[in-house]
Design a protein around this motif. Structure first.
Motif, short mmCIF file in Angstrom:
data_model
loop_
_atom_site.label_atom_id
_atom_site.label_comp_id
_atom_site.label_asym_id
_atom_site.label_seq_id
_atom_site.Cartn_x
_atom_site.Cartn_y
_atom_site.Cartn_z
N PHE A 160 92.63 48.44 24.43
CA PHE A 160 92.05 49.26 25.49
C PHE A 160 92.28 48.63 26.86
CE2 PHE A 160 89.75 50.99 21.95
CZ PHE A 160 89.37 52.27 22.34
N ILE A 161 92.45 49.49 27.84
CA ILE A 161 92.27 49.13 29.25
C ILE A 161 90.94 49.73 29.68
CG2 ILE A 161 93.10 49.50 31.60
CD1 ILE A 161 95.94 49.41 30.50
N ALA A 162 90.07 48.92 30.26
CA ALA A 162 88.75 49.37 30.69
C ALA A 162 88.77 49.64 32.19
CB ALA A 162 87.69 48.32 30.37
N ILE A 163 88.38 50.84 32.58
CA ILE A 163 88.28 51.22 34.00
C ILE A 163 86.80 51.35 34.33
CG2 ILE A 163 88.86 52.93 35.75
CD1 ILE A 163 91.38 53.56 34.20
N THR A 164 86.34 50.60 35.32
CA THR A 164 84.91 50.53 35.64
C THR A 164 84.65 50.90 37.10
OG1 THR A 164 85.19 48.15 36.10
CG2 THR A 164 84.37 48.75 33.93
N ALA A 165 83.47 51.47 37.33
CA ALA A 165 82.98 51.74 38.68
C ALA A 165 81.48 51.96 38.57
CB ALA A 165 83.65 52.97 39.28
N HIS A 166 80.71 51.30 39.41
CA HIS A 166 79.25 51.48 39.33
C HIS A 166 78.84 52.70 40.14
CE1 HIS A 166 77.69 50.09 43.34
NE2 HIS A 166 78.83 49.40 43.37
N TYR A 167 77.88 53.45 39.58
CA TYR A 167 77.43 54.67 40.26
C TYR A 167 76.07 54.52 40.94
CZ TYR A 167 74.34 55.89 36.26
OH TYR A 167 73.37 55.90 35.28
N ASP A 168 75.37 53.42 40.71
CA ASP A 168 74.08 53.22 41.35
C ASP A 168 74.26 52.75 42.79
OD1 ASP A 168 75.07 50.70 40.12
OD2 ASP A 168 73.29 49.83 41.06
N HIS A 169 73.19 52.93 43.58
CA HIS A 169 73.19 52.39 44.94
C HIS A 169 71.77 51.95 45.28
CE1 HIS A 169 74.98 51.34 48.68
NE2 HIS A 169 74.28 52.22 49.39
N LEU A 170 71.40 51.97 46.55
CA LEU A 170 70.17 51.33 47.01
C LEU A 170 68.96 52.26 47.08
CD1 LEU A 170 71.65 49.21 49.94
CD2 LEU A 170 71.36 48.55 47.54
N GLY A 171 69.18 53.57 46.94
CA GLY A 171 68.05 54.50 47.00
C GLY A 171 67.61 54.79 48.42
N ASN A 172 66.31 54.79 48.64
CA ASN A 172 65.79 55.11 49.97
C ASN A 172 64.68 54.15 50.36
OD1 ASN A 172 64.09 56.62 47.91
ND2 ASN A 172 62.87 56.92 49.76
N ALA A 216 81.18 54.10 33.76
CA ALA A 216 80.44 54.25 35.00
C ALA A 216 79.15 53.46 34.82
CB ALA A 216 80.15 55.73 35.28
N THR A 217 79.09 52.30 35.45
CA THR A 217 78.00 51.37 35.19
C THR A 217 76.79 51.64 36.09
OG1 THR A 217 78.87 49.73 36.74
CG2 THR A 217 79.57 49.56 34.43
N ASP A 218 75.65 51.26 35.58
CA ASP A 218 74.38 51.37 36.30
C ASP A 218 73.88 49.96 36.62
OD1 ASP A 218 72.14 52.51 37.42
OD2 ASP A 218 71.28 53.22 35.53
N ALA A 219 72.95 49.87 37.56
CA ALA A 219 72.26 48.62 37.91
C ALA A 219 73.22 47.51 38.34
CB ALA A 219 71.39 48.15 36.74
N GLU A 220 74.35 47.87 38.91
CA GLU A 220 75.26 46.87 39.48
C GLU A 220 74.61 46.22 40.70
OE1 GLU A 220 78.61 45.53 42.22
OE2 GLU A 220 76.93 46.88 42.55
N GLU A 221 73.97 47.04 41.52
CA GLU A 221 73.34 46.51 42.73
C GLU A 221 72.19 45.55 42.42
OE1 GLU A 221 74.52 46.90 45.61
OE2 GLU A 221 75.55 48.83 45.77
N GLN A 222 71.63 45.66 41.23
CA GLN A 222 70.52 44.79 40.83
C GLN A 222 71.00 43.48 40.22
OE1 GLN A 222 67.52 46.00 41.70
NE2 GLN A 222 68.62 47.84 42.39
N GLY A 223 72.31 43.35 40.00
CA GLY A 223 72.83 42.11 39.43
C GLY A 223 73.84 42.31 38.32
N LEU A 224 74.68 43.32 38.41
CA LEU A 224 75.76 43.59 37.44
C LEU A 224 75.22 43.83 36.03
CD1 LEU A 224 78.34 40.81 38.51
CD2 LEU A 224 77.84 43.01 39.62
N HIS A 225 74.02 44.39 35.93
CA HIS A 225 73.37 44.53 34.62
C HIS A 225 74.08 45.54 33.72
CE1 HIS A 225 70.07 41.93 35.71
NE2 HIS A 225 69.84 42.63 36.80
N GLY A 226 74.64 46.59 34.28
CA GLY A 226 75.30 47.59 33.46
C GLY A 226 76.53 47.04 32.77
N ALA A 227 77.38 46.33 33.51
CA ALA A 227 78.58 45.73 32.92
C ALA A 227 78.19 44.68 31.89
CB ALA A 227 79.45 45.12 34.01
#
Length: 303
Positions: A97-109, A148-159
């Motif tokens: 496999f080739i893994a393609i990643t991008a986080h979809y979370d951000h900072l909110g409001n 499409a990873t989550d919680a990247e902004e919190q510390g790369l938790h999704g990956a």
């Protein structure tokens, strides 16, 4: 003949794919997503949009409804929930496999101030969808997993969660292509590509694959992502996004991004400030680069 046909077909399809990517970016960075902070209704709306797009493209779910739920520590005594969206294309079950990643979370409001995160990282997720569209309609040499990873902004938790309970064992992944902040080209109109040593043989091919006045790719070992070019800055960028988790697992990677700019983590990181011609051109460059890597990349430990 295969390579000529592939390039010709890509040249015809690239403008439509890049235009769809811009449309996806607009939706994901809309005020309705409320900044996509992990665990919020806005993040759930973004996840549902990505899920819908996976289905439209025709990607196979890796687990139920493309979801990988995970828990991570959000403080000394508290736990939080995240959700990765994982899809795949299987060309041959025997291939890696080739893994393609991008986080979809951000900072909110913060009160009435919404951090829409258009460049960070609606731009990367939209590029992931663009690459998935191309690869789904192409005869590929490798299998692909799109995360499409989550919680990247919190510390790369999704990956990290993907590797802690891998849907595809990490031993099957030979390359990570990480996409994070692609839409603001600054004066030099360049998309930087941080790469591990395994990608060095492809440096010239990648840089020359496509280079126009609207956008070009510059391979980098760390320079350009931050205002200074010190050794500390290189250490920072190596650990700044999801490619860090793949790097620490010993998986070759290439990370595409424009580097830190004046809208980074500001309320001005919105769709209006995306450089649309640069973004379209960068998507079309990425389509060509991924085609190149699919045709030419060979893992060093491959038989």
């Amino acid at each position: 003949m295969y390579g000529i046909c592939l390039f010709f077909c890509l040249s015809l399809n690239a403008p439509a794919i890049s235009e769809q990517a811009l449309s996806d970016l607009a939706v994901l960075s809309d005020q309705a997503m409320n900044g996509r902070k992990t665990g919020t209704p806005g993040a759930k709306r973004a996840a549902e949009y990505i899920r819908t797009r996976y289905k439209e493209i025709g990607l196979a779910p890796v687990s139920d409804n493309y979801s990988q739920h995970f828990t991570y520590s959000s403080g000394f005594w508290s736990q939080a929930q995240g959700e990765n969206l994982v899809a795949q294309i299987i060309s041959d079950p025997q291939k890696p496999f080739i893994a393609i990643t991008a986080h979809y979370d951000h900072l909110g409001n913060k009160g009435r101030l919404v951090y829409n995160g258009a460049d960070d990282n609606a731009s990367g997720v939209s590029a992931l969808l663009a690459l998935a569209t191309q690869l789904k309609n192409t005869q590929t040499n490798y299998n692909y997993v799109f995360i499409a990873t989550d919680a990247e902004e919190q510390g790369l938790h999704g990956a990290r969660a993907y590797f802690d309970n891998p849907i595809n064992p990490k031993k099957n992944i030979i390359l990570n292509i990480n996409l994070d902040m692609l839409g603001i080209g600054r004066k030099k109109m360049r998309l930087l590509a941080l790469y591990s040593s395994e990608l060095k043989p492809y440096k010239t091919m990648i840089e020359q694959r496509h280079n126009t006045s609207k956008a070009h790719i510059k391979m980098s070992r760390g320079r350009g992502f931050y205002p200074d070019s010190t050794h500390r800055a290189r250490r920072q960028i190596l650990n700044a996004s999801d490619h860090s988790i793949f790097r620490k697992a010993g998986i070759p990677f290439v990370y595409f991004g424009v580097g830190v700019h004046k809208h980074y983590h500001k309320i001005t990181d919105n769709f209006e400030n995306i450089n649309k011609p640069f973004y379209r051109a960068s998507i079309e460059n990425l389509l060509r680069v991924v085609t190149l890597l699919d045709q030419h990349f060979v893992a060093q430990n491959a038989s």
